[in-house]
Design an enzyme around this catalytic site. Structure first.
Site, mmCIF file in Angstrom:
data_model
loop_
_atom_site.group_PDB
_atom_site.id
_atom_site.type_symbol
_atom_site.label_atom_id
_atom_site.label_comp_id
_atom_site.label_asym_id
_atom_site.label_seq_id
_atom_site.Cartn_x
_atom_site.Cartn_y
_atom_site.Cartn_z
ATOM 1 C CG HIS A 163 42.029 -29.915 105.078
ATOM 2 N ND1 HIS A 163 41.127 -28.973 105.512
ATOM 3 C CD2 HIS A 163 43.037 -29.889 105.988
ATOM 4 C CE1 HIS A 163 41.568 -28.398 106.612
ATOM 5 N NE2 HIS A 163 42.747 -28.936 106.926
ATOM 6 C CG ASP A 193 38.017 -28.698 104.302
ATOM 7 O OD1 ASP A 193 38.192 -29.915 104.092
ATOM 8 O OD2 ASP A 193 38.873 -27.971 104.831
ATOM 9 C CB SER A 267 42.608 -29.000 110.207
ATOM 10 O OG SER A 267 42.930 -27.909 109.415
#
Length: 532
Positions: A163, A193, A267
């Site tokens: 993402h 992901d 992230s």
């Protein structure tokens, strides 16, 4: 969480935000001096001697400690054990990742901004493109994303979250010395992901290695390094709070939960154990504000290392496929099947032409063990099968007609879209007539549909009536009752509008459709859905 508002962030009061990650230790306090007024030994005991003279008893009062007279303990003096040496060894292998996507917004006509809840994480995104109510939207623009990553090979291989770089036209990696290099995407896996990048390294780069997340225990110390809020390499410390968390982010959820601070921009960054091994990739947080409240989630290395290995070798994932439709074994079902307790995965159907379409498994069977590992609950089985090599023969223990039996199965390969991809393509014409688009059944939002799903009167768009559980739409957590408000920033009012927008995007060479979804109450979220 990457600052990209198009990442998988939910606009709701308790937000499960993709971490598009410290725990500050206060030194032990020195013991405070006692109040002299509270001492008990300063009183005089008077009495009569034989000569009649008064004498004072010896002073037994406790003396008040003076500052600096008591030597502090090692813990008081130095605080908890430092992780400075460990972090110094690891910092150079952690990188900042920035990606940008060129967004074509049409002819630049007057566009009214969508209605968003107060404090929505998408608000900054729209403020960038709209100039007040009904502002002018530029014909094109850039959407930027910031995240983290880490080098796993000195030649320049870098791991991050999908993402962080999803749909990006440009990806750049910044190292701790300030050097910036453009990166190439070698492969992605949206189901876990994860993404693998490659930069041209003129010299050997510092790197880190995956460790054993299976051996990590609740209460073990862990350290997160990343790019929170775009600040650059930051170190936070915490413990493993829980394991095996399912946050409904994908079909193979098995997250490590930690209280090490993970924030927007973390992230894709690594979660280290105290040996300096990567045991997790920081991915998501639960937060009402977008900042850390001590509930963060990391993809365990047991999953990540396998996926990254396949992306490195093939540029794609090659997962095992059993070819069954399954559902949970509830207490009621276990009782009806005369089971001792609820466990395993109930076979609800067998895919025609699949690996077990030979009578080895039947609807109503319960799979309780796969390749020697117990299947405690339904969600364990898809992950076990996916992590097994295509073509490998495995033994399964199955409860059939109240008796346990062992079945040997040679696994097939799970198609990138879903187990029934071939059936989808052959049945495409029929699905068009049934208003099935992108794995969803769609209908006009008429009064009957509003009543059926309890959709608020002020919500407008196209209602989702059904979702293929193995589709890209299901991976994005689209559910019946959700309403498609816009596709590619154009409002839609009928299934035909959606179909036309999807066809136009495909014609332009796009692989994903940007969709604005509303829930039953009207709260909005953006997501991208992969197109067939």
């Amino acid at each position: 969480m990457a600052s990209n508002p198009l990442s998988r962030t939910f606009a709701r009061r308790l937000t499960l935000a993709l971490a598009i990650g410290g725990l500050a230790f206060a030194p032990a306090g020195a013991t405070s001096a006692q109040d002299a007024n509270n001492s008990q030994g300063g009183q005089s005991n008077q009495g009569q001697t034989g000569s009649g003279s008064a004498q004072t008893a010896p002073d037994t009062a406790k003396k008040v400690p003076q500052p600096g007279t008591n030597k502090p303990s090692a813990l008081q003096q130095n605080g908890p054990a430092s992780v400075a040496d460990l972090s110094a060894k690891l910092l150079d292998a952690v990188v900042n990742i920035s990606s940008s996507q060129n967004v074509e917004t049409g002819d630049g006509g007057k566009v009214a901004p969508p209605k968003l809840p107060e404090g929505s994480p998408f608000q900054d995104f729209f403020n960038k493109f709209f100039d007040g109510e009904g502002g002018q939207m530029p014909p094109s623009g850039k959407v930027d994303s910031l995240g983290s990553g880490f080098v796993i090979d000195p030649s320049g291989l870098i791991v991050t979250n999908n993402h962080v770089i999803e749909n990006a036209d440009d990806v750049e990696v910044t190292f701790t010395d300030g050097t910036t290099r453009r990166a190439k995407v070698l492969g992605i896996d949206d189901k876990t992901d994860l993404a693998l990048l490659k930069v041209d390294a003129k010299t050997k780069l510092p790197y880190v290695s995956f460790g054993d997340s299976d051996s990590a225990r609740i209460g073990d110390w862990v350290m997160a390094i990343g790019n929170p809020f775009g600040l650059g390499g930051s170190v936070t410390l915490g413990i493993i709070s829980a394991r095996g968390r399912n946050i409904n982010a994908g079909p193979y959820d098995n997250f490590i939960q930690t209280d090490a601070a993970i924030n927007r921009g973390n992230s894709g960054g690594p979660l280290f154990n105290m040996k300096g091994d990567v045991i997790g990739i920081n991915t998501a947080i639960i937060s009402p504000s977008g900042g850390s409240i001590g509930i963060g989630f990391s993809i365990p290395s047991e999953i990540a290392s396998s996926v990254i290995g396949q992306l490195r070798q093939y540029g794609e994932t090659r997962r095992g496929w059993l070819g069954v439709r399954i559902q949970p074994v509830t207490d009621e079902i276990s009782e009806s099947l005369d089971m001792d307790h609820a466990e395993g995965a109930l076979v609800a159907g067998v895919v025609k032409g699949g690996p077990v379409d030979n009578g080895s498994l039947e609807a109503g069977d319960v799979i309780v063990s796969f390749d020697g590992k117990p299947v405690k609950e339904m969600r364990d089985l898809p992950r076990m099968v996916a992590e097994t090599a295509v073509g490998q023969t495995v033994d399964m223990v199955v409860l059939h007609d109240g008796k346990r039996k062992t079945v040997s199965v040679k696994l097939g390969r799970l198609e990138s879209d879903d187990a029934s991809a071939k059936d989808k393509k052959s049945d495409d014409t029929k699905k068009q007539s049934d208003n099935r688009i992108l794995g969803m059944s769609l209908a006009k939002l008429d009064p009957q549909a509003r009543k059926r799903f309890g959709i608020a009167e002020d919500v407008e768009g196209v209602v989702v009536t059904d979702v293929d559980p193995n589709s890209a739409a299901a991976d994005k957590r689209i559910a019946p009752g959700n309403v498609i408000v816009e596709v590619a920033q154009e409002q839609v009012k009928s299934p035909d509008d959606v179909r036309k927008r999807v066809a136009s995007l495909k014609k332009d060479g796009r692989r994903n459709a940007l969709v604005m979804m509303a829930d039953k109450s009207g709260e909005l979220r953006f997501l991208t859905v992969q197109m067939d």
